[in-house]
Motif scaffolding. Structure first.
Motif, PDB file in Angstrom:
ATOM      1  N   VAL A 283       0.842  -1.192   0.000  1.00  0.00           N
ATOM      2  CA  VAL A 283       0.000   0.000   0.000  1.00  0.00           C
ATOM      3  C   VAL A 283       0.881   1.247   0.000  1.00  0.00           C
ATOM      4  CG1 VAL A 283      -1.833  -1.189   1.267  1.00  0.00           C
ATOM      5  CG2 VAL A 283      -0.149   0.175   2.526  1.00  0.00           C
ATOM      6  N   LYS A 284       0.338   2.332  -0.522  1.00  0.00           N
ATOM      7  CA  LYS A 284       1.029   3.612  -0.445  1.00  0.00           C
ATOM      8  C   LYS A 284       0.576   4.329   0.811  1.00  0.00           C
ATOM      9  CE  LYS A 284       2.235   7.783  -3.006  1.00  0.00           C
ATOM     10  NZ  LYS A 284       2.099   8.541  -4.288  1.00  0.00           N
ATOM     11  N   ALA A 285       1.510   4.668   1.666  1.00  0.00           N
ATOM     12  CA  ALA A 285       1.190   5.321   2.933  1.00  0.00           C
ATOM     13  C   ALA A 285       1.550   6.797   2.892  1.00  0.00           C
ATOM     14  CB  ALA A 285       1.949   4.638   4.070  1.00  0.00           C
ATOM     15  N   GLU A 286       0.863   7.586   3.711  1.00  0.00           N
ATOM     16  CA  GLU A 286       1.223   8.983   3.913  1.00  0.00           C
ATOM     17  C   GLU A 286       2.283   9.066   5.003  1.00  0.00           C
ATOM     18  OE1 GLU A 286      -2.432  11.822   3.630  1.00  0.00           O
ATOM     19  OE2 GLU A 286      -3.128   9.941   4.531  1.00  0.00           O
ATOM     20  N   GLN A 287       3.189  10.013   4.885  1.00  0.00           N
ATOM     21  CA  GLN A 287       4.237  10.204   5.879  1.00  0.00           C
ATOM     22  C   GLN A 287       4.117  11.609   6.475  1.00  0.00           C
ATOM     23  OE1 GLN A 287       8.275   8.709   5.262  1.00  0.00           O
ATOM     24  NE2 GLN A 287       9.060  10.781   5.621  1.00  0.00           N
ATOM     25  N   PHE A 288       4.120  11.678   7.804  1.00  0.00           N
ATOM     26  CA  PHE A 288       4.006  12.945   8.513  1.00  0.00           C
ATOM     27  C   PHE A 288       5.249  13.159   9.378  1.00  0.00           C
ATOM     28  CE2 PHE A 288      -0.256  11.147   7.991  1.00  0.00           C
ATOM     29  CZ  PHE A 288      -0.884  12.157   7.256  1.00  0.00           C
TER      30      PHE A 288
END
Length: 351
Positions: A152-157
């Motif tokens: 999956v493509k995850a968001e990074q914060f």
């Protein structure tokens, strides 16, 4: 967080001393349950499970799935890669490994939590340099509707703390507001840090201290968002949650003794707390939540397991205040010994 091995003889002496202190029976306290589970063989509380996947050697966080009954999400501590595992509590087997893309190389993943948006939040918030990295990260991705190995493509914060860098191992997403909280890990000045109302991927997210905390390695909100439970190596406490803050001194929970105790989550229905630890074939232990069913009454005394602190509830042990004090001194000695060992054996910083 792995440790730098000292000379064998010295290591054995320190560890033996620490273990001896921990295993001294507390005067007036009941014995440990033989099975390590809640209430022993006759307990009627929800059962725990053993993680059987040999790839999961440093389970450092737990989150109960809301769409896959009986499934728990976990991950390794460090040096594993961008992976999150789904474990079926009925069998202890891995039923999915999720590979995260769209993020950098994970550095020290310590926690996982499920938000009200149906997304899993992964906390790459540990600090092998003991609070010197100027930023850490949170990764977010939707919980897969189908179980099975996937990418999956995850968001990074990016996360920074208002009062400077620190080490942390606890990340909690409130199940109603969706706000993210981090618990820093410190012997004398641990704190609860609140993130912004919404995380932003376009710039640093500044977390500010809103409350003090004891030494914690993980934490979790109850499914209704009315309680916050945090755990450390020896103790666990549950705090009422009101107006975005933990209230009072909290109530002691008899968490099991698990050595490298690293994780806690509520079951999806909130009836029990699930306590996990690092190590190959590690055991996840279920502890009933007082007043929430699962074999306990309002006091939680009927089937409550004994933990490292012994006893059934806050207050003096059956043998009286003197016994409670002696037990506290034993735990204090054990804590000091293990903290000293951890400082001596701490892994050298990565370059």
């Amino acid at each position: 967080m792995r440790l730098l091995p000292p000379p064998a003889a010295f290591r054995a002496a320190v560890v033996s001393a620490a273990v001896a202190l921990v295993l001294v029976p507390l005067p007036g306290a009941p014995a440990f349950a033989a099975t390590g589970g809640p209430g022993g063989p006759s307990g009627s509380a929800p059962s725990g499970f053993t993680i059987t996947d040999p790839r999961i050697k440093e389970s450092s966080g737990l989150a109960a799935s809301r769409i896959h009954p009986g499934v728990y999400w976990t991950h390794n501590d460090s040096d594993d890669g961008p992976y999150v595992y789904a474990v079926d509590s009925a069998t202890g087997k891995t039923v999915a490994r999720v590979t995260l893309t769209g993020i950098g190389k994970p550095r020290d993943v310590e926690a996982i939590s499920l938000g009200p948006d149906g997304a899993l939040y992964v906390g790459d918030i540990g600090d092998n340099r003991d609070g010197t990295w100027d930023h850490v990260w949170i990764y977010r991705f939707q919980e897969p509707k189908q179980l099975g190995d996937t990418t999956v493509k995850a968001e990074q914060f990016t996360v920074r703390y208002e009062d400077g860098p620190r080490n942390a191992e606890a990340l909690m997403v409130h199940p109603v507001t969706g706000r993210v909280y981090i618990g820093s890990k410190s012997e004398d000045k641990g704190g609860l840090y609140e993130g912004p109302e919404k995380l932003s991927a376009s710039g640093p997210n500044v977390f500010r201290r809103v409350a003090g905390l004891p030494w914690v390695t993980d934490g979790a909100f109850s499914p209704d968002g009315k309680r916050l439970t945090v755990r450390g190596y020896f103790l666990a406490r549950t705090y009422p949650w009101k107006d975005g803050r933990p209230q009072g001194e909290g109530e002691r929970i008899d968490a099991p003794w698990q050595g490298q105790a690293e994780s806690v989550t509520y079951t999806a229905d909130g009836s029990a707390l699930m306590f996990g630890a690092e190590g190959a074939a590690s055991r996840v232990v279920a502890v009933p939540v007082p007043g929430a069913g699962g074999g306990t009454g309002a006091s939680g005394a009927a089937d409550a397991p004994t933990g490292a602190g012994g006893g059934q509830a806050d207050g003096p042990s059956p043998a009286g205040e003197g016994s409670f004090t002696k037990g506290a001194l034993v735990l204090a000695g054990a804590t000091a010994a293990l903290f000293a060992a951890k400082r001596l054996f701490r892994r050298r910083p990565k370059p």
